[in-house]
Write a protein that holds these residues in place. Structure first.
Motif, PDB file in Angstrom:
ATOM      1  N   ASN A 470      -4.875   2.912  -6.079  1.00 25.25           N
ATOM      2  CA  ASN A 470      -4.887   2.912  -5.130  1.00 25.25           C
ATOM      3  C   ASN A 470      -4.230   1.441  -4.082  1.00 25.25           C
ATOM      4  O   ASN A 470      -3.425   2.506  -2.981  1.00 25.25           O
ATOM      5  CB  ASN A 470      -6.384   2.146  -4.541  1.00 25.25           C
ATOM      6  N   LEU A 471      -3.768   0.413  -4.493  1.00 24.29           N
ATOM      7  CA  LEU A 471      -2.364  -0.242  -4.852  1.00 24.29           C
ATOM      8  C   LEU A 471      -1.212   0.371  -4.377  1.00 24.29           C
ATOM      9  O   LEU A 471      -0.825   0.587  -3.538  1.00 24.29           O
ATOM     10  CB  LEU A 471      -2.747  -1.759  -5.340  1.00 24.29           C
ATOM     11  N   GLU A 472      -0.950   1.551  -4.699  1.00 22.49           N
ATOM     12  CA  GLU A 472       0.303   1.050  -5.363  1.00 22.49           C
ATOM     13  C   GLU A 472      -0.289   2.610  -4.526  1.00 22.49           C
ATOM     14  O   GLU A 472       1.391   2.968  -3.451  1.00 22.49           O
ATOM     15  CB  GLU A 472       0.513   2.729  -6.458  1.00 22.49           C
ATOM     16  N   ARG A 473      -0.701   3.135  -4.069  1.00 26.54           N
ATOM     17  CA  ARG A 473      -0.338   4.996  -2.953  1.00 26.54           C
ATOM     18  C   ARG A 473      -0.351   3.794  -1.609  1.00 26.54           C
ATOM     19  O   ARG A 473       0.515   4.411  -0.424  1.00 26.54           O
ATOM     20  CB  ARG A 473      -1.846   4.936  -2.643  1.00 26.54           C
ATOM     21  N   LEU A 474      -1.078   2.261  -1.019  1.00 28.27           N
ATOM     22  CA  LEU A 474      -0.920   2.245  -0.320  1.00 28.27           C
ATOM     23  C   LEU A 474       0.284   1.320  -0.083  1.00 28.27           C
ATOM     24  O   LEU A 474       0.891   1.018   0.655  1.00 28.27           O
ATOM     25  CB  LEU A 474      -2.295   0.306  -0.334  1.00 28.27           C
ATOM     26  N   ARG A 475       1.032   0.921  -1.229  1.00 32.30           N
ATOM     27  CA  ARG A 475       2.739   0.440  -0.649  1.00 32.30           C
ATOM     28  C   ARG A 475       3.308   1.665  -0.740  1.00 32.30           C
ATOM     29  O   ARG A 475       4.153   0.829   0.415  1.00 32.30           O
ATOM     30  CB  ARG A 475       2.871  -0.100  -2.861  1.00 32.30           C
ATOM     31  N   ALA A 476       3.304   2.318  -1.155  1.00 29.39           N
ATOM     32  CA  ALA A 476       3.782   3.666  -0.382  1.00 29.39           C
ATOM     33  C   ALA A 476       4.062   3.641   0.805  1.00 29.39           C
ATOM     34  O   ALA A 476       4.966   4.270   1.415  1.00 29.39           O
ATOM     35  CB  ALA A 476       3.802   4.562  -1.485  1.00 29.39           C
ATOM     36  N   ARG A 477       2.950   3.691   1.346  1.00 25.08           N
ATOM     37  CA  ARG A 477       2.527   4.456   2.670  1.00 25.08           C
ATOM     38  C   ARG A 477       2.953   3.325   3.662  1.00 25.08           C
ATOM     39  O   ARG A 477       3.667   3.416   4.526  1.00 25.08           O
ATOM     40  CB  ARG A 477       1.321   4.289   2.983  1.00 25.08           C
ATOM     41  N   GLU A 478       2.995   1.917   3.198  1.00 27.21           N
ATOM     42  CA  GLU A 478       3.686   1.006   4.145  1.00 27.21           C
ATOM     43  C   GLU A 478       5.065   1.059   4.080  1.00 27.21           C
ATOM     44  O   GLU A 478       5.499   0.455   5.005  1.00 27.21           O
ATOM     45  CB  GLU A 478       2.662  -0.121   4.107  1.00 27.21           C
TER      46      GLU A 478
END
Length: 496
Positions: A470-478
């Motif tokens: 989840n953290l990786e997906r959020l970092r990629a999105r940001e």
């Protein structure tokens, strides 16, 4: 939201200690309302247990309305102090004042009027506390995103809640509720409740202010409100709140919280009854017995991350809760069958202290772990919704806890009424039949509540691997959003 170039420094020891210290306020309020309020109005002032417990339970209506609103408003606040600190500072004085007023009803009130007084000022105290507690709890999920560090951070918060609460309770029993010839059981002495209320209010004020002041250095590194349009109106508010209940992980934590806090509320409201009438302890012995809570949290603090590592957060919360409650109620089962130490036996107090410390440590680890699990839900929801709604989730959890604590007091009143335990009775006139009836109604209710809660939390789906994903997906999105902002900026425009 902070810029991607701004890297938050590691949390300092002072940040951690200040954040943890802030939980003393809620701990004092919770133990005072759940343990002493029913005893004070029922056994000291002689008000019916049904009226007192019902009045306290009705404060849940206020929590049901206020907590989600506070969480949503906090999530949407943008200010120089961030979205949490304005409420932390603003709630400090009202929380202390309303807490103190609860304990000073005017003389000559009828039982019904006493119930109205309890409801009014306990509601105001809960409302003020929620204005602090909901943003403060949400702040914890924003101080760190690390899976293991969150358990340590919330563990420290629980350590201060336990340590401060039980230190205050022990101090009160030792110095405020002093036995006199007229009141050999000091906890039944009405004069002791004046310094008890004022000291508790003062400590709550200090605790809240320390939390806000000690974490102020993190404000520049904490996520501001998301750049989403604020849609006014009741329906928009209900839709945002409803989104939390579409998250399976949150639903399991919410269900677990309802049943566990109801059970803890029953325990808190009846613990002085068992200490006073079943084990026949003096106020000095009860003060010493409160050390089990301090020992419990000292054991739990270093063990919580280890159990998380060994079993995972879900299994640690589930297994330790169930084992703990079975151990904690075992002495009462032995008393019921006349197999435990008699009142006055030299081994009675040490045994109760040991059992309480081990049982309390198991439950404390479970509570620490569950709070850390809730913080992980925030990112799980952000992947789906695109918004970081920590305030909404922690307000719903806060409501669950306060709701269940009130239900616990109501359930304790039901236990006292159905077991026909008399109000305002002289401890010397309590019979074995009375205490046996109290135990027979109490133990099945508490064990059953914990069992249902554990069955619900078994369906919690977030593992450490899923949290990291989840953290990786959020970092990629940001990162993608920031790149798009740079590309869309006019030539020569400043990048920020």
């Amino acid at each position: 939201m902070r810029s991607p170039e701004t890297v938050a420094p590691p949390l300092s020891r002072g940040n951690r200690l200040a954040y943890g210290f802030g939980s003393i306020a809620d701990g004092i309020k919770s133990t005072a309302f759940s343990t002493y309020l029913l005893l004070y109005f029922n056994q000291v002032l002689g008000v019916s247990a049904a009226i007192v417990s019902t009045a306290i339970a009705l404060t849940l209506v206020v929590d049901a309305i206020a907590d989600p609103i506070i969480g949503r408003v906090s999530d949407r606040t943008r200010s120089r102090m961030g979205r949490r600190h304005p409420y932390i500072y603003g709630a400090a004085i009202p929380t202390a004042l309303f807490f103190a007023f609860v304990w000073f009803p005017p003389a000559g009130l009828s039982d019904w009027s006493m119930g109205v007084w309890i409801f009014a000022f306990a509601s105001l105290a809960r409302l003020a506390m929620s204005t602090y507690q909901v943003p403060a709890n949400a702040l914890g999920s924003e101080l760190t995103q690390d899976y293991a560090e969150r358990t340590r951070l919330y563990g420290l918060r629980y350590w201060f809640a336990y340590a401060g609460t039980f230190a205050f309770a022990a101090f009160a029993l030792k110095f405020f509720f002093v036995a006199t010839p007229e009141f050999p059981k000091g906890q039944l002495n009405p004069a002791g409740y004046v310094p008890f209320a004022l000291t508790g209010a003062g400590l709550m004020l200090v605790s809240i202010l320390v939390c806000g002041w000690g974490t102020r250095s993190r404000i520049p590194f904490i996520r501001q409100a998301d750049d989403r349009p604020v849609v006014p109106g009741l329906m928009a508010h209900l839709r945002e709140m409803g989104s939390a209940f579409r998250n399976r992980a949150f639903l399991t934590i919410f269900g677990f919280a309802i049943f566990k806090w109801t059970a803890i509320g029953v325990y808190g409201a009846t613990s002085l009854y068992f200490g006073t009438y079943v084990y026949q302890l003096t106020s000095g012995q009860l003060a010493l017995l409160t050390l089990d809570g301090f020992l419990a949290v000292c054991i739990a603090l270093p063990l919580a991350p280890r159990f998380t590592q060994w079993w995972g957060k879900r299994n640690a919360a589930l297994y330790l809760a169930m084992m703990g409650v079975l151990l904690g109620t075992f002495p009462l089962v032995l008393v019921y069958f006349d197999l435990f130490f008699a009142p006055g036996h030299p081994l009675l107090l040490p045994t109760l202290l040991l059992v309480g410390a081990i049982y309390g440590a198991m439950v404390a680890v479970s509570l620490m772990t569950a709070s850390s699990m809730l913080a992980d839900v925030v990112e799980d929801d952000a992947v789906r919704s695109g918004g970081h709604n920590a305030g909404i989730y922690f307000s719903a959890a806060s409501f669950a806890g306060q709701c269940a604590s009130g239900l616990g007091i109501l359930a304790a009143g039901i236990v006292l009424e159905t077991s026909r335990f008399p109000a305002g009775i002289d401890p010397a006139k309590v019979t074995g039949a009375m205490t046996d009836s109290l135990i027979l109604h109490y133990v099945p209710m508490v064990v059953g509540l914990w069992a249902v809660g554990c069955a619900i939390i078994a369906f919690y789906p977030i593992t450490e691997a899923k949290h990291l994903a989840n953290l990786e997906r959020l970092r990629a999105r940001e990162a993608e959003a920031n790149n798009q902002t740079i590309q869309d900026a006019p030539i020569g425009a400043p990048v920020r």
